[in-house]
Design a protein around this motif. Sequence first.
Motif, mmCIF file in Angstrom:
data_model
loop_
_atom_site.group_PDB
_atom_site.id
_atom_site.type_symbol
_atom_site.label_atom_id
_atom_site.label_comp_id
_atom_site.label_asym_id
_atom_site.label_seq_id
_atom_site.Cartn_x
_atom_site.Cartn_y
_atom_site.Cartn_z
ATOM 1 N N HIS A 146 -7.270 -0.645 0.212
ATOM 2 C CA HIS A 146 -6.274 -0.129 1.382
ATOM 3 C C HIS A 146 -8.088 1.176 1.534
ATOM 4 O O HIS A 146 -8.255 1.462 2.337
ATOM 5 N N ILE B 191 0.308 8.390 -6.203
ATOM 6 C CA ILE B 191 1.524 7.430 -5.358
ATOM 7 C C ILE B 191 2.593 8.328 -5.911
ATOM 8 O O ILE B 191 3.392 7.485 -5.486
ATOM 9 N N ASP C 112 0.555 -2.435 -5.898
ATOM 10 C CA ASP C 112 1.039 -1.540 -5.209
ATOM 11 C C ASP C 112 -0.590 -0.509 -5.942
ATOM 12 O O ASP C 112 -1.499 0.155 -5.111
ATOM 13 N N GLU D 12 -3.515 -2.767 -4.976
ATOM 14 C CA GLU D 12 -3.763 -2.533 -3.377
ATOM 15 C C GLU D 12 -3.478 -1.389 -2.912
ATOM 16 O O GLU D 12 -4.399 -1.240 -1.529
ATOM 17 N N THR D 13 -3.589 -0.690 -2.999
ATOM 18 C CA THR D 13 -3.593 1.209 -2.546
ATOM 19 C C THR D 13 -4.835 1.090 -2.558
ATOM 20 O O THR D 13 -5.902 2.401 -1.615
ATOM 21 N N VAL E 157 1.135 -1.051 0.314
ATOM 22 C CA VAL E 157 -0.080 0.060 -0.064
ATOM 23 C C VAL E 157 1.068 1.125 0.004
ATOM 24 O O VAL E 157 1.562 1.183 0.506
ATOM 25 N N ARG E 158 0.668 2.196 -0.941
ATOM 26 C CA ARG E 158 1.548 3.336 -1.340
ATOM 27 C C ARG E 158 0.669 4.233 -0.727
ATOM 28 O O ARG E 158 -0.386 4.298 -0.276
ATOM 29 N N LYS E 159 1.553 5.366 -0.101
ATOM 30 C CA LYS E 159 1.470 7.118 0.385
ATOM 31 C C LYS E 159 0.531 7.217 -0.688
ATOM 32 O O LYS E 159 0.526 7.757 -1.895
ATOM 33 N N ILE E 160 -0.844 7.651 -0.293
ATOM 34 C CA ILE E 160 -1.335 8.440 -1.683
ATOM 35 C C ILE E 160 -1.002 9.957 -1.107
ATOM 36 O O ILE E 160 -1.168 10.575 -0.351
#
Length: 177
Positions: A41, A52, A34, A37-38, A3-6
């Motif tokens: 999430h 991202i 990624d 998954e992001t 999960v990456r930071k938005i």
Amino acid sequence: MSVRKIIYEGDPALRKRCHAVTAFTKRTAGLMDDLKETLIHAEGAGLAAPQIGILRRACVIMRDDEIVELINPEIIKQSDEQEGLFEGCLSCPDMRGYLERSKEVTVRAQDRNGEWFEFECSGIAARAACHEIDHLDGVLFIDKVEHIYTEAELDELLAQLEEESEDDDKDKKEKDK
Ligand code: ZN
């Protein structure tokens, strides 16, 4: 997969025009994983690579219960019929605006192996496709909206929608009788 930071509105990366994806490698597959998954999430309708921080023309959108991967996507056909709905963005939290978009669109895109395909969608998925493709050109929905709802307006709108869906349920029950 991770999960990456938005990133949020105000970050200059969201205003750049993204580069085409030219190599379909393990790294491309990793980016698509990624994004998926992001998106799951964040419980969104779609997510684009620049959100991202990756300035590549790639995005994912929800259609019904599946996630569709779109690489180097272009809209090749859109219906004249427009639908106005309230729209939001994972990069502009707590903002909702009223925006008309085509009800049906056809997108041409590549998959993670570089194969071209055409993808037809309507309703929320069509809205998501247009919204995510805009992200690849550095365009945010707040640039296009006719109106940004205040918190009070949004509360009222949501209450109204809830009431309408309750009425629909009632109608259905009446019919079932
Ligand atoms: Zn967005």
